[in-house]
Design a protein around this motif. Structure first.
Motif, PDB file in Angstrom:
ATOM      1  N   ALA A  67       0.455  -0.918  -0.162  1.00 49.79           N
ATOM      2  CA  ALA A  67       0.434   0.138   0.322  1.00 49.79           C
ATOM      3  C   ALA A  67       0.669   1.163  -0.143  1.00 49.79           C
ATOM      4  CB  ALA A  67      -0.688   0.335   1.589  1.00 49.79           C
ATOM      5  N   PRO A  68       1.049   1.438  -1.429  1.00 52.36           N
ATOM      6  CA  PRO A  68       1.997   2.702  -0.983  1.00 52.36           C
ATOM      7  C   PRO A  68       1.399   4.379  -1.106  1.00 52.36           C
ATOM      8  CG  PRO A  68       1.531   1.829  -3.517  1.00 52.36           C
ATOM      9  CD  PRO A  68       0.831   1.208  -2.348  1.00 52.36           C
ATOM     10  N   PHE A  69       0.569   4.813   0.413  1.00 48.83           N
ATOM     11  CA  PHE A  69       0.507   6.046   0.746  1.00 48.83           C
ATOM     12  C   PHE A  69       1.121   7.297   0.256  1.00 48.83           C
ATOM     13  CE2 PHE A  69      -1.868   2.736   3.884  1.00 48.83           C
ATOM     14  CZ  PHE A  69      -2.820   2.248   2.769  1.00 48.83           C
ATOM     15  N   CYS A  70       0.506   7.944  -0.567  1.00 50.00           N
ATOM     16  CA  CYS A  70       1.336   9.610  -0.804  1.00 50.00           C
ATOM     17  C   CYS A  70       0.249   9.946  -0.618  1.00 50.00           C
ATOM     18  CB  CYS A  70       1.850   9.205  -2.220  1.00 50.00           C
ATOM     19  SG  CYS A  70       0.718   8.804  -3.452  1.00 50.00           S
ATOM     20  N   VAL A  71       0.994  11.559  -1.006  1.00 55.05           N
ATOM     21  CA  VAL A  71       0.092  12.992  -1.431  1.00 55.05           C
ATOM     22  C   VAL A  71      -0.236  12.899  -2.834  1.00 55.05           C
ATOM     23  CG1 VAL A  71      -0.691  15.236  -0.049  1.00 55.05           C
ATOM     24  CG2 VAL A  71       0.562  13.261   1.205  1.00 55.05           C
ATOM     25  N   SER A  72      -1.552  13.627  -3.130  1.00 52.94           N
ATOM     26  CA  SER A  72      -2.094  13.340  -4.469  1.00 52.94           C
ATOM     27  C   SER A  72      -0.720  15.056  -4.799  1.00 52.94           C
ATOM     28  CB  SER A  72      -2.656  13.499  -5.503  1.00 52.94           C
ATOM     29  OG  SER A  72      -3.172  14.541  -4.741  1.00 52.94           O
ATOM     30  N   SER A  73      -0.549  16.236  -5.919  1.00 53.08           N
ATOM     31  CA  SER A  73      -0.228  16.919  -5.940  1.00 53.08           C
ATOM     32  C   SER A  73      -1.292  17.581  -5.736  1.00 53.08           C
ATOM     33  CB  SER A  73       0.131  17.185  -8.000  1.00 53.08           C
ATOM     34  OG  SER A  73      -1.135  16.777  -8.721  1.00 53.08           O
ATOM     35  N   ASN A  74      -3.044  17.771  -5.726  1.00 52.59           N
ATOM     36  CA  ASN A  74      -3.738  18.326  -5.337  1.00 52.59           C
ATOM     37  C   ASN A  74      -3.809  18.396  -3.854  1.00 52.59           C
ATOM     38  OD1 ASN A  74      -4.858  15.738  -4.987  1.00 52.59           O
ATOM     39  ND2 ASN A  74      -6.985  16.434  -6.716  1.00 52.59           N
ATOM     40  N   ARG A  77      -5.527  12.875  -0.199  1.00 52.32           N
ATOM     41  CA  ARG A  77      -4.034  11.986   0.444  1.00 52.32           C
ATOM     42  C   ARG A  77      -5.091  10.637   0.179  1.00 52.32           C
ATOM     43  NH1 ARG A  77      -1.265  13.609   4.849  1.00 52.32           N
ATOM     44  NH2 ARG A  77      -1.434  15.780   3.702  1.00 52.32           N
ATOM     45  N   ASP A  78      -4.215   9.115   0.554  1.00 52.61           N
ATOM     46  CA  ASP A  78      -5.510   7.811   0.369  1.00 52.61           C
ATOM     47  C   ASP A  78      -5.507   8.158   2.237  1.00 52.61           C
ATOM     48  OD1 ASP A  78      -4.540   6.885  -1.902  1.00 52.61           O
ATOM     49  OD2 ASP A  78      -2.309   6.772  -1.303  1.00 52.61           O
ATOM     50  N   THR A  79      -6.654   6.737   2.529  1.00 54.26           N
ATOM     51  CA  THR A  79      -7.620   6.491   3.263  1.00 54.26           C
ATOM     52  C   THR A  79      -6.312   5.565   4.069  1.00 54.26           C
ATOM     53  OG1 THR A  79      -9.459   6.135   2.649  1.00 54.26           O
ATOM     54  CG2 THR A  79      -8.825   8.889   3.204  1.00 54.26           C
ATOM     55  N   GLY A  80      -5.838   5.061   3.861  1.00 53.98           N
ATOM     56  CA  GLY A  80      -5.498   3.387   4.469  1.00 53.98           C
ATOM     57  C   GLY A  80      -5.161   2.999   5.583  1.00 53.98           C
ATOM     58  N   PRO A  81      -5.275   3.307   6.398  1.00 53.68           N
ATOM     59  CA  PRO A  81      -5.115   3.190   7.781  1.00 53.68           C
ATOM     60  C   PRO A  81      -5.818   1.374   7.751  1.00 53.68           C
ATOM     61  CG  PRO A  81      -4.494   5.017   8.631  1.00 53.68           C
ATOM     62  CD  PRO A  81      -4.975   4.788   7.218  1.00 53.68           C
ATOM     63  N   VAL A  82      -7.349   1.466   6.956  1.00 48.68           N
ATOM     64  CA  VAL A  82      -8.468   0.378   7.702  1.00 48.68           C
ATOM     65  C   VAL A  82      -8.043  -0.637   6.639  1.00 48.68           C
ATOM     66  CG1 VAL A  82     -10.388  -0.414   7.467  1.00 48.68           C
ATOM     67  CG2 VAL A  82     -10.430   1.856   8.387  1.00 48.68           C
ATOM     68  N   VAL A  83      -7.539  -0.532   5.157  1.00 49.51           N
ATOM     69  CA  VAL A  83      -6.360  -2.055   4.806  1.00 49.51           C
ATOM     70  C   VAL A  83      -5.722  -2.284   5.086  1.00 49.51           C
ATOM     71  CG1 VAL A  83      -5.482  -0.107   3.197  1.00 49.51           C
ATOM     72  CG2 VAL A  83      -6.373  -2.639   2.127  1.00 49.51           C
ATOM     73  N   LEU A  84      -4.832  -1.614   6.323  1.00 46.91           N
ATOM     74  CA  LEU A  84      -3.857  -1.834   6.192  1.00 46.91           C
ATOM     75  C   LEU A  84      -3.632  -3.084   7.847  1.00 46.91           C
ATOM     76  CD1 LEU A  84      -1.040   0.946   7.064  1.00 46.91           C
ATOM     77  CD2 LEU A  84      -0.919  -0.879   4.987  1.00 46.91           C
ATOM     78  N   LYS A  85      -4.562  -2.059   9.033  1.00 46.63           N
ATOM     79  CA  LYS A  85      -5.539  -3.603   9.191  1.00 46.63           C
ATOM     80  C   LYS A  85      -6.292  -4.737   9.488  1.00 46.63           C
ATOM     81  CE  LYS A  85      -6.075   0.156  12.305  1.00 46.63           C
ATOM     82  NZ  LYS A  85      -7.258   1.234  13.037  1.00 46.63           N
ATOM     83  N   GLU A  86      -7.173  -4.697   7.850  1.00 40.40           N
ATOM     84  CA  GLU A  86      -7.451  -5.284   7.021  1.00 40.40           C
ATOM     85  C   GLU A  86      -6.674  -6.826   6.665  1.00 40.40           C
ATOM     86  OE1 GLU A  86     -11.503  -3.839   6.127  1.00 40.40           O
ATOM     87  OE2 GLU A  86      -9.787  -3.519   4.995  1.00 40.40           O
ATOM     88  N   ALA A  87      -5.252  -6.415   6.417  1.00 41.48           N
ATOM     89  CA  ALA A  87      -4.451  -7.296   5.659  1.00 41.48           C
ATOM     90  C   ALA A  87      -3.526  -7.406   6.593  1.00 41.48           C
ATOM     91  CB  ALA A  87      -3.493  -6.780   4.607  1.00 41.48           C
ATOM     92  N   MET A  88      -3.753  -7.707   8.455  1.00 37.75           N
ATOM     93  CA  MET A  88      -3.083  -7.351   9.594  1.00 37.75           C
ATOM     94  C   MET A  88      -3.508  -8.577  10.095  1.00 37.75           C
ATOM     95  SD  MET A  88      -1.048  -4.018  10.305  1.00 37.75           S
ATOM     96  CE  MET A  88      -0.563  -5.141  12.105  1.00 37.75           C
ATOM     97  N   ALA A  89      -4.494  -8.652   9.831  1.00 32.54           N
ATOM     98  CA  ALA A  89      -5.701  -9.576  10.522  1.00 32.54           C
ATOM     99  C   ALA A  89      -5.962 -10.583   9.592  1.00 32.54           C
ATOM    100  CB  ALA A  89      -7.329  -8.757  10.684  1.00 32.54           C
ATOM    101  N   SER A  90      -5.856 -11.081   8.753  1.00 35.49           N
ATOM    102  CA  SER A  90      -5.349 -11.972   7.323  1.00 35.49           C
ATOM    103  C   SER A  90      -4.352 -12.582   7.859  1.00 35.49           C
ATOM    104  CB  SER A  90      -5.935 -11.653   5.966  1.00 35.49           C
ATOM    105  OG  SER A  90      -7.040 -10.985   5.735  1.00 35.49           O
TER     106      SER A  90
END
Length: 168
Positions: A67-74, A77-90
């Motif tokens: 999950a290469p989260f970044c801030v776009s030029s505008n 930003r990604d809202t990613g902590p939930v997807v990290l937790k879901e993957a970790m729970a798996s």
């Protein structure tokens, strides 16, 4: 993904990396074009949108979540902590950037982090991951599952939020 794909191109000279991208969005055609430009169309599959049931059933079949989260030029930003937790729970390790809550969720025992928007940083942590033995990968996934179960279950998160609201 615009930083991850060039890193995969560089690493595929040494490793055989494949990437499945789940989801759809306004950048899909740009990413497909970038894969064509980088000549990595056989290494990258675009799976489209998937249901939560599909994700729950299939996540554990993967080596890691990248999950290469970044801030776009505008400024978006990604809202990613939930997807990290879901993957970790798996029970799979996570490879991500030090953006938002990722730096608080991911430690060395469960995955790898690098600075956002960095092809070199992603290349470095993907190399570290690829150099792990199968047992070391398994151990990171097991640690991830233990960590998320211990620290990020719904009850403990609700209690932390309640305590925070009471102090404000």
């Amino acid at each position: 993904m615009q930083f991850l794909l060039p890193a995969i191109k560089k690493l595929n000279k040494k490793y055989s990396i494949s990437l499945d991208i789940v989801g759809e969005g306004p950048l899909l055609n740009d990413l497909i074009y970038l894969c064509e430009e980088l000549n990595i169309v056989t290494e990258v599959k675009f799976l489209g949108a998937k249901s939560p049931t599909w994700l729950a059933k299939n996540t554990s079949d993967y080596s890691a979540l990248v999950a290469p989260f970044c801030v776009s030029s505008n400024g978006d930003r990604d809202t990613g902590p939930v997807v990290l937790k879901e993957a970790m729970a798996s029970g799979i390790p996570v490879i991500t950037t030090e953006l938002m809550g990722a730096k608080e969720i991911v430690n060395d025992s469960v995955g790898f982090k690098c600075e956002p928007s960095s092809i070199g940083g992603l290349e470095r942590i993907l190399t570290e991951f690829c150099d792990l033995s199968p047992y070391e990968r398994y151990a990171k996934g097991l640690n991830a599952k233990k960590l998320v179960t211990k620290k990020f279950d719904a009850n403990s998160q609700a209690k932390k939020l309640s305590n925070w609201i009471q102090t404000v």
